[in-house]
Design a protein around this motif. Structure first.
Motif, PDB file in Angstrom:
ATOM      1  N   GLY A  70       0.832  -1.242  -0.089  1.00 14.29           N
ATOM      2  CA  GLY A  70      -0.148   0.055   0.378  1.00 14.29           C
ATOM      3  C   GLY A  70       0.620   1.334  -0.163  1.00 14.29           C
ATOM      4  O   GLY A  70       2.355   1.093  -1.167  1.00 14.29           O
ATOM      5  N   GLU A  71       0.113   2.166   1.039  1.00 16.01           N
ATOM      6  CA  GLU A  71       0.803   3.115   0.618  1.00 16.01           C
ATOM      7  C   GLU A  71       2.256   3.661   1.012  1.00 16.01           C
ATOM      8  O   GLU A  71       3.287   4.286   1.200  1.00 16.01           O
ATOM      9  N   ALA A  72       2.840   2.572   2.938  1.00 19.00           N
ATOM     10  CA  ALA A  72       4.149   2.244   2.705  1.00 19.00           C
ATOM     11  C   ALA A  72       4.811   1.988   1.762  1.00 19.00           C
ATOM     12  O   ALA A  72       6.291   1.880   1.596  1.00 19.00           O
ATOM     13  N   ARG A 261      -3.717  -7.644   5.521  1.00 22.45           N
ATOM     14  CA  ARG A 261      -4.534  -7.148   5.097  1.00 22.45           C
ATOM     15  C   ARG A 261      -5.893  -6.827   5.562  1.00 22.45           C
ATOM     16  O   ARG A 261      -6.225  -5.495   4.899  1.00 22.45           O
ATOM     17  N   LYS A 262      -6.248  -7.944   7.029  1.00 22.81           N
ATOM     18  CA  LYS A 262      -8.053  -7.657   6.973  1.00 22.81           C
ATOM     19  C   LYS A 262      -7.559  -7.218   8.923  1.00 22.81           C
ATOM     20  O   LYS A 262      -9.014  -6.534   9.123  1.00 22.81           O
ATOM     21  N   SER A 263      -6.443  -5.935   8.822  1.00 25.11           N
ATOM     22  CA  SER A 263      -6.298  -5.294  10.380  1.00 25.11           C
ATOM     23  C   SER A 263      -6.498  -4.218  10.346  1.00 25.11           C
ATOM     24  O   SER A 263      -6.924  -3.062   9.455  1.00 25.11           O
ATOM     25  N   SER A 264      -6.505  -4.009  12.069  1.00 27.55           N
ATOM     26  CA  SER A 264      -6.883  -2.260  11.451  1.00 27.55           C
ATOM     27  C   SER A 264      -5.931  -1.159  11.204  1.00 27.55           C
ATOM     28  O   SER A 264      -4.715  -1.621  11.010  1.00 27.55           O
ATOM     29  N   PRO A 265      -6.482   0.365  10.688  1.00 22.85           N
ATOM     30  CA  PRO A 265      -5.554   1.476  10.590  1.00 22.85           C
ATOM     31  C   PRO A 265      -4.564   1.542  11.508  1.00 22.85           C
ATOM     32  O   PRO A 265      -3.576   1.826  10.771  1.00 22.85           O
ATOM     33  N   TRP A 307       2.233   5.440   9.463  1.00 22.22           N
ATOM     34  CA  TRP A 307       0.768   4.908  10.178  1.00 22.22           C
ATOM     35  C   TRP A 307      -0.203   5.477   9.308  1.00 22.22           C
ATOM     36  O   TRP A 307      -0.773   4.817   8.793  1.00 22.22           O
ATOM     37  N   LEU A 308      -0.862   6.566   9.911  1.00 22.74           N
ATOM     38  CA  LEU A 308      -1.932   7.576   9.229  1.00 22.74           C
ATOM     39  C   LEU A 308      -1.706   8.444   8.262  1.00 22.74           C
ATOM     40  O   LEU A 308      -1.563   9.575   8.696  1.00 22.74           O
ATOM     41  N   SER A 309      -2.258   8.242   7.586  1.00 22.17           N
ATOM     42  CA  SER A 309      -1.922   8.804   6.300  1.00 22.17           C
ATOM     43  C   SER A 309      -2.905   9.873   6.123  1.00 22.17           C
ATOM     44  O   SER A 309      -4.170   9.894   7.131  1.00 22.17           O
ATOM     45  N   PRO A 310      -2.730  11.770   5.350  1.00 19.24           N
ATOM     46  CA  PRO A 310      -3.761  12.095   5.245  1.00 19.24           C
ATOM     47  C   PRO A 310      -4.729  12.041   5.395  1.00 19.24           C
ATOM     48  O   PRO A 310      -6.323  12.479   5.354  1.00 19.24           O
TER      49      PRO A 310
END
Length: 469
Positions: A70-72, A261-265, A307-310
């Protein structure tokens, strides 16, 4: 034609490296036997001697892992080098090194990703400044941190300890001083440095420890084993050594990825150090209190923005924020203090989570040994993806080089080299003398804030971090 490459003879055999601009590089030197086959899920075994000259001009194979997702994946590179000989070290040394200080770099990656072969971990800048630089690989993920019946705990940590013991034994051959070894790590690597210093056979000899944004806890076997049990359930196998050993390393990696992939953000689980009488008898935060060596420790102002994108911040409304705070066991007082410090909504949650995992434990360590601990805060704001001073942005600055591809993916192309020079010089000073150039934490909570204009000041936002006492 004669072989002009530099040769070094170790207790196990001779290695041939390469020399460029006065720096000798020896890559992929094994410190333990490959941990597969009969040695899978077992303590590291010292490498057997070899005959002849072993080529040491290429990095060793990488531990089984999946690339970032993903973003990472846009921020962190991945390197895959096939092969079983994953327990290796790399040494970069000045060609004229003689009894030089040594630093051992332990990479991060949430205990399940990373390798010393990443471009951003090139220790040339340290060798240029007269330091013998060592980096290492260790077992990751299920191979290194599973909690299984019949398996020693914290195998990845035992690998790190074995590599450090290799350094004590062999580094003189490269011009390093085994009595001046500093351990340095970031994120999970910082946690492993803290845990390694807690081991008597390491801590009694270590010259210093640098811990960058490292979590300092260790979970109960029950809690640390959650991810192991989840993998077992996903694969339909028992939580035992034999059943896991019957599954290929890649299948274990794939199973973990499918679960993640199913985990919390918000990161609330994953591989972790496990309390264990032999390897981690108490949390590193507690053990560091008794460490005799000086410690340089710190965090970044906006850790959570990795960990938290905009986008994720915008999507987390009040109800989700409250639910995630409850899930992450964030005290109401900590959320209140974060809001009072100017953070709002998901940003308050992110800041509180960062403080719980990273800044509060680092502060407690500094308070427990105020005259032997130097604290920093990295505050420079990256323009990339709204990261600001997020987790891992400081690595390039500590290495003193902000113009490589790994650095630019996190910091952009305009990061200030002057700040990198300043921070790297402080790290080199600490490695040499145990003093980075500012006062210890002390009763006034002295902190060096690295920014466009750096300053030494009492710790900022103490009310937020103190909410976790």
């Amino acid at each position: 034609m004669p072989d002009l490459s530099p040769h070094v003879t170790l207790t196990t055999g001779t290695v041939a490296g390469a020399e460029t601009d006065g720096i000798r590089r020896f890559l992929g030197i094994p410190y333990a036997e490959p941990p597969f086959g009969a040695r899978r899920f077992a303590e590291p075994v010292p490498v057997l001697p070899w005959e002849g000259v072993r080529d040491a001009t290429s990095f060793g194979p990488t531990a089984p892992q999946s690339p970032y997702q993903g973003e990472a994946a846009k921020l962190f590179g991945s390197v895959e080098i096939p092969g079983d000989d994953i327990l290796t070290v790399n040494v970069l040394a000045p060609a004229d090194a003689e009894s030089a200080p040594v630093v051992v770099w332990v990479h991060g990656g949430a205990f399940e990703r990373g390798t010393s072969a990443l471009e951003g971990y090139d220790g040339t800048t340290f060798a240029r400044d007269g330091i013998v630089f060592v980096s290492l690989n260790y077992r990751l993920g299920a191979e290194g941190f599973s909690v299984l019946d019949g398996v020693p705990r914290n195998l990845g940590l035992l690998d790190v300890a074995a590599a450090v013991e290799w350094v004590y034994r062999e580094i003189t051959a490269f011009g390093g001083d085994p009595e001046m070894v500093t351990l340095m790590g970031e994120s999970a690597g910082g946690a492993l440095v803290a845990a390694a210093v807690s081991l008597p056979r390491i801590g009694e000899r270590v010259h210093g420890a640098i811990i960058q944004s490292g979590p300092l806890d260790a979970s109960s076997p029950e809690r640390a084993g959650r991810v192991t049990r989840a993998i077992a359930k996903h694969l339909g196998i028992p939580v035992t050594r034999d059943s896991f050993a019957a599954v290929s390393p890649q299948r274990l990696v794939d199973a973990r990825l499918e679960i993640a992939r199913k985990s919390s953000p918000v990161p609330t689980g994953g591989f972790a150090l496990s309390l264990d009488p032999d390897s981690v008898p108490r949390p590193p935060e507690e053990a560091l209190t008794d460490a005799a060596a000086p410690v340089l420790i710190g965090t970044n102002t906006d850790e959570y923005r990795l960990w938290l994108s905009p986008t994720a911040i915008a999507e987390l409304g009040p109800v989700k924020v409250a639910g995630l705070a409850l899930l992450a066991r964030i005290p109401v007082g900590a959320m209140r203090s974060a809001r009072a410090a100017g953070f709002r909504g998901a940003e308050a949650l992110g800041q509180a989570l960062s403080d719980k995992i990273l800044r509060a434990p680092a502060t407690r360590v500094a308070n427990s040994r105020p005259d032997r601990t130097f604290v920093y805060e990295f505050a420079w704001r990256s323009p990339v993806r709204g990261l600001l001073a997020a987790h891992a942005v400081e690595i390039a600055f500590a290495f003193g080089r902000v113009n490589g591809p790994d650095a630019e993916s996190l910091s952009g192309t305009g990061a200030p080299q002057t700040l990198a020079d300043e921070m790297h010089s402080a790290w080199v000073s600490f490695i040499r003398t145990g003093d980075p150039g500012w006062a210890p934490f002390g009763g006034s909570r002295t902190t060096r804030v690295f920014d466009e204009v750096s300053e030494t000041t009492p710790q900022r936002r103490p009310e937020v971090v103190d909410a976790f006492r």
